[in-house]
Every structure is written in structure tokens, then in C-alpha cells.
Design a protein around this motif. Structure first.
Motif, short mmCIF file in Angstrom:
data_model
loop_
_atom_site.label_atom_id
_atom_site.label_comp_id
_atom_site.label_asym_id
_atom_site.label_seq_id
_atom_site.Cartn_x
_atom_site.Cartn_y
_atom_site.Cartn_z
N VAL A 1 -0.26 11.73 1.73
CA VAL A 1 0.74 11.91 2.79
C VAL A 1 0.25 11.31 4.10
O VAL A 1 0.99 10.59 4.78
CB VAL A 1 1.07 13.42 2.97
CG1 VAL A 1 1.90 13.63 4.23
CG2 VAL A 1 1.82 13.94 1.75
N ASP A 2 -1.00 11.59 4.45
CA ASP A 2 -1.57 11.02 5.68
C ASP A 2 -1.65 9.50 5.59
O ASP A 2 -1.42 8.78 6.58
CB ASP A 2 -2.96 11.60 5.95
CG ASP A 2 -2.89 12.98 6.59
OD1 ASP A 2 -1.77 13.40 6.95
OD2 ASP A 2 -3.93 13.63 6.71
N ARG B 1 2.72 3.17 7.14
CA ARG B 1 4.12 2.82 7.35
C ARG B 1 4.34 2.35 8.79
O ARG B 1 3.74 2.88 9.72
CB ARG B 1 5.02 4.03 7.08
CG ARG B 1 5.29 4.26 5.60
CD ARG B 1 6.08 5.53 5.38
NE ARG B 1 6.39 5.74 3.97
CZ ARG B 1 6.76 6.90 3.45
NH1 ARG B 1 6.85 7.97 4.24
NH2 ARG B 1 7.02 7.00 2.17
N PRO B 2 5.21 1.34 8.97
CA PRO B 2 5.52 0.91 10.35
C PRO B 2 6.09 2.08 11.15
O PRO B 2 6.90 2.86 10.65
CB PRO B 2 6.58 -0.19 10.14
CG PRO B 2 6.37 -0.67 8.74
CD PRO B 2 5.92 0.54 7.96
N MET B 3 5.64 2.21 12.37
CA MET B 3 6.10 3.31 13.22
C MET B 3 7.37 2.90 13.96
O MET B 3 7.40 1.85 14.60
CB MET B 3 5.01 3.69 14.22
CG MET B 3 3.79 4.31 13.60
SD MET B 3 2.58 4.84 14.85
CE MET B 3 1.35 5.62 13.79
N ASP B 4 8.36 3.73 13.84
CA ASP B 4 9.63 3.46 14.52
C ASP B 4 9.55 4.00 15.95
O ASP B 4 10.23 4.95 16.33
CB ASP B 4 10.78 4.11 13.75
CG ASP B 4 12.14 3.75 14.35
OD1 ASP B 4 12.22 2.71 15.04
OD2 ASP B 4 13.11 4.50 14.12
N ILE B 5 8.66 3.38 16.74
CA ILE B 5 8.42 3.86 18.09
C ILE B 5 9.41 3.23 19.06
O ILE B 5 9.61 2.01 19.06
CB ILE B 5 6.97 3.55 18.53
CG1 ILE B 5 6.01 4.53 17.83
CG2 ILE B 5 6.80 3.65 20.04
CD1 ILE B 5 4.57 4.39 18.23
N THR B 6 10.04 4.05 19.87
CA THR B 6 10.96 3.59 20.91
C THR B 6 10.41 4.06 22.25
O THR B 6 10.40 5.25 22.56
CB THR B 6 12.37 4.16 20.70
OG1 THR B 6 12.84 3.77 19.40
CG2 THR B 6 13.32 3.61 21.76
N LEU B 7 9.93 3.12 23.04
CA LEU B 7 9.33 3.46 24.33
C LEU B 7 10.40 3.52 25.42
O LEU B 7 11.18 2.58 25.57
CB LEU B 7 8.26 2.42 24.70
CG LEU B 7 7.09 2.26 23.73
CD1 LEU B 7 6.13 1.20 24.23
CD2 LEU B 7 6.37 3.58 23.51
N ILE B 8 10.42 4.62 26.15
CA ILE B 8 11.34 4.78 27.28
C ILE B 8 10.56 5.35 28.47
O ILE B 8 9.49 5.94 28.31
CB ILE B 8 12.53 5.70 26.93
CG1 ILE B 8 12.03 7.11 26.59
CG2 ILE B 8 13.36 5.13 25.80
CD1 ILE B 8 13.14 8.13 26.44
N HIS B 9 11.11 5.18 29.67
CA HIS B 9 10.52 5.80 30.85
C HIS B 9 10.62 7.31 30.70
O HIS B 9 11.72 7.86 30.60
CB HIS B 9 11.25 5.34 32.12
CG HIS B 9 10.89 3.97 32.56
ND1 HIS B 9 9.80 3.70 33.37
CD2 HIS B 9 11.44 2.76 32.30
CE1 HIS B 9 9.72 2.40 33.60
NE2 HIS B 9 10.70 1.81 32.95
N ASP B 10 9.48 7.98 30.67
CA ASP B 10 9.49 9.43 30.44
C ASP B 10 8.24 10.04 31.07
O ASP B 10 7.33 9.33 31.49
CB ASP B 10 9.54 9.72 28.94
CG ASP B 10 10.22 11.05 28.64
OD1 ASP B 10 10.31 11.91 29.56
OD2 ASP B 10 10.65 11.25 27.49
N ALA C 1 0.83 -1.21 0.00
CA ALA C 1 0.00 0.00 0.00
C ALA C 1 0.86 1.26 0.00
O ALA C 1 0.56 2.23 -0.70
CB ALA C 1 -0.92 -0.01 1.22
N ALA C 2 1.94 1.23 0.79
CA ALA C 2 2.84 2.39 0.84
C ALA C 2 3.49 2.62 -0.52
O ALA C 2 3.66 3.77 -0.96
CB ALA C 2 3.90 2.18 1.91
#
Length: 397
Positions: A216-217, A223-232, A161-162
Motif C-alpha cells: 500500500v505504501d 503513483r503520480p501525485m495529483d497535487i494542485t497547488l493554490i495560494h493557501d 511498478a504500480a
């Protein structure tokens, strides 16, 4: 230790009573350790003699097979209740077959459990003295594998799709450039016959821009999200969003109020993406108050969740539309792609959270993000255990 006991047996008639008592105590203590180890394993273990009568059944096996009590007087299959596993044990053990990782499903009140069963000969001093039955609960493993397969299929579809969306975006840019060239040519040779054409060109350019915004939306959504979860600190992200949107809100006669509980805990977030999700919600809230109103953003703790609530005093959402607002391309706006809340929903899911909405037409709406608060790690117990305390003591059913 075996050599020690064999040596004691050879001279047992010369060992004083106190010595025999000590040897028996040692044997009992050693046996207790082995039994505790077998009872503590997450896998089920059954030891049968040559007549297929159980010599030992560990606690996990008792739970899986629903054997609160058992006896060594009858073959193992005569003491079971599940017809499928009874038939399997009888046929396999009587045929003296070695079985490796045979899968069987059992219906349980909490859902179907999948077992992987292996049966092998029990060897003692070089001779076969019975059978060893090993059972592993692989329900979660199979569930993870299924989720992985679905994720891989979705990833392949997302990539396709992308790629299609990207290929659409490039011709759109080319068409926009060509329209600009046509406009400049017409401007050099402008007359009454060509004046109406400029209006048509403007309409085409507007539609190209709208289609480009949708693409664009869409690309951002798939697209796969390049999410990096950290304590914040999520509350700091909320403060940034409130400050960023305050000018736009004030220009539309909207008062912005923020509320924060004291001693808010850190949660696992990706600041960039959480900010994007909040911006989408806040922009929608501002758009829902064309005549002005109040926008309230609060951060609080409830049980084991951090709640971020965005409330407006706008037009509200009809009840029949509430279930559709997170669906792709659904929008109540005259302009917009209908992907903003879809992207928000995806971002919150990537944060292992939930997003809920409450709304009343004419009164306003409240979108609430639920983020899990990290908990201290605790000892895990097998899914079959239901009477074990964390300190290791066991409470019988």
C-alpha cells in the motif's frame, strides 16, 4: 514612411534647410526605434554585406559571441574567438549556404550554452545584398526536453511498478481470506493436535498484513501525485496536524508546543498532501521519544522561504545515517515500511520545496520544510545580459 522619404529625395533641392533638418531628425528617430527593437530581442541578429563584413550586430549577439567591440572592416569570423563557430561561419558564408537551425555548443563560465543558428540571404529591392544570421539560445529548451524525456521514462516505470504491486496485493487478500477459512474449520475441530497450528496461522496473518502495508505504501509512493497547488495558509495545516496528534502525544507523555511568526504569508500548497507530509514527520518524532519529551512545531519566514520546523527531544539520528533517511525502505524502526519519509520527500519536492534535517544522538532531531514564498513577477532578461537595469537603461561592461 519609405514612400515619404523617396518623395523627399526627388525634390531635395527644393526643400528648405529647416525641412531637411526635420527629415533627418525623423530618420534618426525611426532608426533609433528599429535599433532599440533589434537590441531588445532575446535572439542574436547579425547583418553582413556581400563580403561578409558585419553591418549590424545586436546586443544579444555581442554578448553571446563576446564582441564588446567590432568593426565593419573585416569579415565576421575574423573577429570571433570560439574556434568552432569561427570555422562554421567561414565555411558557411563563403559557400553561400542557407542554414536552418544548426546547433552549436559554446563553453561559457556559467556552463555550456546551446545555440540554434540560421543563415539566410539578405534581400533588398529584389536583390541579394548580404546575409542575415539569426542565433537563438536553446539551452533551457533542450534541458526541458531532456527533463520531459526522463519524466516520461520514470512515468512508464512507475506505471509498471504500480501494476506489479497491484497484482501482488490481490493474491495477498485472497491468501488472507483462505487463512480465515482454515482458522474457522480448525476451530470446529479443535483438539490438542491443532492448537499449535493457530499460532502458526497468526504468524502468517501478521506477515501478510505487514506485506500488504508495504505494498500500500509502495503504491502511494510510486503513483503520480495529483497535487494542485493554490495560494493557501500553511500555518493552518500545521495547526490541524498539531491538534490531530495532540491526544496521541499526551498519551505518551509528550508535550506539544506550537510557535507561529506574525503576519505569515500565503504559499503555494496542496493542503491534503502537505498534511500527509507533516503527519509522517510528526509520527516519526513521537516514535523517537519512547520515554516522553517535547515536540515543537514552528512556522517562520526567512528571506523568501516559509519554514515549517518539527523538533523533538528524542533519541536522535546518528550522523552516518542522516544521508539515508529519505531513501526508500530505510528505517530504524523494528516495524515500518521505510517509505514514510520517502513519500514526505516526494510531496515536498512536488511543492517546489526542500526538506532538511539536523540531528544529534541523545538530544533530538529537527526536520525543516522549506516552501518558496511567491514573488511578484519581474521583467526577465536574456541569460547573456549582465548590465541592464529593469527601467531599460543599459550599463556598459
Amino acid at each position: 514612411m519609405k514612400a515619404v522619404y523617396e518623395n523627399a529625395l526627388r525634390r531635395i533641392d527644393r526643400i528648405p534647410p529647416e525641412g531637411l533638418k526635420q527629415i533627418i531628425n525623423n530618420l534618426s528617430a525611426e532608426n533609433s526605434i528599429y535599433e532599440a527593437a533589434l537590441n531588445s530581442t532575446l535572439d542574436a541578429i547579425i547583418v553582413c554585406d556581400l563580403e561578409h563584413k558585419p553591418l549590424f550586430i545586436n546586443r544579444t549577439a555581442e554578448k553571446i559571441l563576446k564582441l564588446p567591440s567590432w568593426t565593419g572592416e573585416f569579415p565576421i569570423w575574423e573577429q570571433l574567438k570560439d574556434d568552432e563557430i569561427v570555422d562554421f561561419f567561414r565555411k558557411t558564408l563563403l559557400a553561400d549556404e542557407n542554414i536552418l537551425n544548426r546547433e552549436i555548443s559554446l563553453n561559457r563560465p556559467g556552463g555550456t550554452r546551446v545555440l540554434s543558428i540560421s543563415i539566410s540571404a539578405l534581400l533588398s529591392n529584389g536583390r541579394i545584398s548580404g546575409n542575415l544570421i539569426h542565433m537563438e539560445d536553446i539551452t533551457e529548451k533542450r534541458r526541458r526536453e531532456a527533463q520531459l524525456r526522463r519524466a516520461e521514462s520514470l512515468a512508464a516505470l512507475t506505471t509498471l511498478a504500480a501494476g506489479v504491486a497491484h497484482e501482488i496485493k490481490n493474491p495477498l487478500a485472497s491468501i488472507r481470506i483462505q487463512l480465515g477459512i482454515i482458522r474457522r474449520i480448525l476451530e470446529k475441530n479443535c483438539n490438542k493436535k491443532t492448537e499449535s497450528i493457530f499460532h502458526n496461522i497468526s504468524l502468517v496473518e501478521q506477515e501478510i498484513d505487514r506485506l500488504n502495508a508495504i505494498v500500500v505504501d509502495f503504491l502511494f509512493a510510486v503513483r503520480p501525485m495529483d497535487i494542485t497547488l493554490i495560494h493557501d495558509r500553511a500555518d493552518e495545516v500545521v495547526r490541524e496536524v498539531a491538534e490531530l496528534m495532540s491526544k496521541e502525544a499526551e498519551s505518551q507523555n509528550i508535550r506539544v508546543i506550537t510557535k507561529f511568526d506574525a503576519d505569515l504569508p500565503d504559499v503555494m500548497i496542496d493542503r491534503k498532501y502537505l498534511k500527509q507530509a507533516l503527519l509522517n514527520i510528526v509520527k516519526n518524532a513521537i516514535a523517537a521519544m519512547p520515554e516522553g519529551g517535547t515536540l515543537t512545531i514552528s512556522v517562520s519566514v526567512r528571506n523568501d522561504e516559509l519554514l515549517i520546523a518539527v523538533s523533538d527531544t528524542g533519541i536522535g539520528i546518528p550522523e552516518e545515517l542522516l544521508a539515508k533517511i529519505f531513501e526508500p525502505y530505510f528505517t530504524t524502526k523494528e516495524s515500518g515500511t521505510g517509505l514514510g519519509l520517502t513519500i514526505t520527500f516526494k510531496i515536498i519536492k512536488e511543492h517546489n520545496g526542500e526538506i532538511t534535517v539536523e540531528s544529534s544522538p541523545g538530544i533530538g532531531s529537527t526536520f525543516t520544510i522549506h516552501l518558496p514564498i511567491p514573488q511578484p513577477e519581474q521583467k526577465s532578461l536574456p541569460p547573456w545580459e549582465d548590465g541592464v537595469k529593469i527601467d531599460g537603461s543599459h550599463t556598459e561592461d
